[in-house]
Design a protein around this motif. Sequence first.
Motif, PDB file in Angstrom:
ATOM      1  N   UNK A 126      -1.101  15.166  23.013  1.00 18.09           N
ATOM      2  CA  UNK A 126      -0.520  15.205  21.675  1.00 18.09           C
ATOM      3  C   UNK A 126       0.373  16.426  21.561  1.00 18.09           C
ATOM      4  N   UNK A 127       1.218  16.374  20.563  1.00 17.66           N
ATOM      5  CA  UNK A 127       2.220  17.423  20.418  1.00 17.66           C
ATOM      6  C   UNK A 127       2.387  17.748  18.944  1.00 17.66           C
ATOM      7  N   UNK A 128       2.502  19.034  18.658  1.00 18.24           N
ATOM      8  CA  UNK A 128       2.775  19.495  17.299  1.00 18.24           C
ATOM      9  C   UNK A 128       4.131  20.194  17.339  1.00 18.24           C
ATOM     10  N   UNK A 129       5.168  19.487  16.909  1.00 20.21           N
ATOM     11  CA  UNK A 129       6.522  20.043  16.999  1.00 20.21           C
ATOM     12  C   UNK A 129       6.702  21.256  16.100  1.00 20.21           C
ATOM     13  N   UNK A 130       6.039  21.275  14.969  1.00 19.49           N
ATOM     14  CA  UNK A 130       6.185  22.398  14.044  1.00 19.49           C
ATOM     15  C   UNK A 130       5.644  23.692  14.646  1.00 19.49           C
ATOM     16  N   UNK A 131       4.631  23.557  15.473  1.00 20.66           N
ATOM     17  CA  UNK A 131       3.996  24.747  16.066  1.00 20.66           C
ATOM     18  C   UNK A 131       4.426  24.972  17.510  1.00 20.66           C
ATOM     19  N   UNK A 132       5.250  24.083  18.049  1.00 18.64           N
ATOM     20  CA  UNK A 132       5.642  24.174  19.460  1.00 18.64           C
ATOM     21  C   UNK A 132       4.409  24.203  20.357  1.00 18.64           C
ATOM     22  N   UNK A 133       3.492  23.289  20.093  1.00 16.13           N
ATOM     23  CA  UNK A 133       2.257  23.207  20.857  1.00 16.13           C
ATOM     24  C   UNK A 133       2.126  21.821  21.478  1.00 16.13           C
ATOM     25  N   UNK A 134       1.503  21.778  22.635  1.00 17.82           N
ATOM     26  CA  UNK A 134       1.130  20.501  23.233  1.00 17.82           C
ATOM     27  C   UNK A 134      -0.317  20.617  23.698  1.00 17.82           C
ATOM     28  N   UNK A 135      -1.064  19.543  23.521  1.00 24.31           N
ATOM     29  CA  UNK A 135      -2.495  19.552  23.806  1.00 24.31           C
ATOM     30  C   UNK A 135      -2.850  18.448  24.789  1.00 24.31           C
ATOM     31  N   UNK A 136      -3.917  18.677  25.508  1.00 27.23           N
ATOM     32  CA  UNK A 136      -4.459  17.636  26.382  1.00 27.23           C
ATOM     33  C   UNK A 136      -5.957  17.560  26.123  1.00 27.23           C
ATOM     34  N   UNK A 137      -6.373  16.515  25.468  1.00 27.56           N
ATOM     35  CA  UNK A 137      -7.789  16.284  25.239  1.00 27.56           C
ATOM     36  C   UNK A 137      -8.334  15.510  26.430  1.00 27.56           C
ATOM     37  N   UNK A 138      -9.324  16.082  27.090  1.00 28.34           N
ATOM     38  CA  UNK A 138      -9.876  15.482  28.296  1.00 28.34           C
ATOM     39  C   UNK A 138     -11.348  15.161  28.058  1.00 28.34           C
ATOM     40  N   UNK A 139     -11.670  13.892  28.107  1.00 29.54           N
ATOM     41  CA  UNK A 139     -13.041  13.428  27.927  1.00 29.54           C
ATOM     42  C   UNK A 139     -13.543  12.770  29.207  1.00 29.54           C
ATOM     43  N   UNK A 140     -14.834  12.604  29.283  1.00 28.60           N
ATOM     44  CA  UNK A 140     -15.455  11.940  30.437  1.00 28.60           C
ATOM     45  C   UNK A 140     -14.925  12.524  31.745  1.00 28.60           C
ATOM     46  N   UNK A 141     -14.923  13.815  31.837  1.00 29.67           N
ATOM     47  CA  UNK A 141     -14.359  14.485  33.010  1.00 29.67           C
ATOM     48  C   UNK A 141     -15.141  14.150  34.272  1.00 29.67           C
ATOM     49  N   UNK A 142     -14.403  14.097  35.372  1.00 30.06           N
ATOM     50  CA  UNK A 142     -14.979  13.797  36.682  1.00 30.06           C
ATOM     51  C   UNK A 142     -14.694  14.951  37.634  1.00 30.06           C
ATOM     52  N   UNK A 143     -15.508  15.091  38.670  1.00 31.54           N
ATOM     53  CA  UNK A 143     -15.243  16.164  39.638  1.00 31.54           C
ATOM     54  C   UNK A 143     -13.827  16.094  40.218  1.00 31.54           C
ATOM     55  N   UNK A 144     -13.278  14.907  40.365  1.00 31.96           N
ATOM     56  CA  UNK A 144     -11.930  14.791  40.923  1.00 31.96           C
ATOM     57  C   UNK A 144     -10.847  15.258  39.948  1.00 31.96           C
ATOM     58  N   UNK A 145     -11.214  15.563  38.717  1.00 32.11           N
ATOM     59  CA  UNK A 145     -10.260  16.153  37.777  1.00 32.11           C
ATOM     60  C   UNK A 145     -10.128  17.663  37.979  1.00 32.11           C
ATOM     61  N   UNK A 146     -10.939  18.226  38.832  1.00 33.18           N
ATOM     62  CA  UNK A 146     -10.867  19.663  39.088  1.00 33.18           C
ATOM     63  C   UNK A 146      -9.507  20.030  39.628  1.00 33.18           C
ATOM     64  N   UNK A 147      -8.844  20.980  38.970  1.00 29.71           N
ATOM     65  CA  UNK A 147      -7.495  21.388  39.363  1.00 29.71           C
ATOM     66  C   UNK A 147      -7.025  22.519  38.463  1.00 29.71           C
ATOM     67  N   UNK A 148      -5.904  23.081  38.848  1.00 34.42           N
ATOM     68  CA  UNK A 148      -5.180  23.985  37.967  1.00 34.42           C
ATOM     69  C   UNK A 148      -4.227  23.130  37.130  1.00 34.42           C
ATOM     70  N   UNK A 149      -4.383  23.172  35.839  1.00 30.79           N
ATOM     71  CA  UNK A 149      -3.550  22.397  34.931  1.00 30.79           C
ATOM     72  C   UNK A 149      -2.485  23.309  34.337  1.00 30.79           C
TER      73      UNK A 149
END
Length: 122
Positions: free
Chosen positions: A71-94
């Motif tokens: 999701x993105x909030x243009x007024x705040x110049x922010x972007x978000x990544x909501x991550x649910x049901x995480x798995x070990x293979x999601x391990x990384x530098x984001x």
Amino acid sequence: QVRLVESGGGVVQAGGSLRLSCAASGRSFSGYALGWFRRSPAKDPELVAAVNRSPGSAYVRDSVKGRFTISRDNAKNMVYLQMNALKPEDTALYYCAAQKGGMSPSLPNEYEGKGTQVTVFS
């Protein structure tokens, strides 16, 4: 000075959730796509999700569909990544990135942050 600063990473058990945030500053990002990439020692960098300025124009890679939401909030110049049901293979530098127009994983990012580490243990 243009900066993309990520936060929200951490260590979480498989099945857990994290919300990553990216604060963009130093210029207007209207007209830019904002997105999240990840990289790990075992994999090449991959585009996880991206969103154009228009809220409905979002991309999420197949391996995280149904679990991750961008999701993105243009007024705040922010972007978000909501991550649910995480798995070990999601391990990384984001890391957060910006490209003028649309986001393409085959093109260089105009701006990148330094990233936030996500570690998922089973």
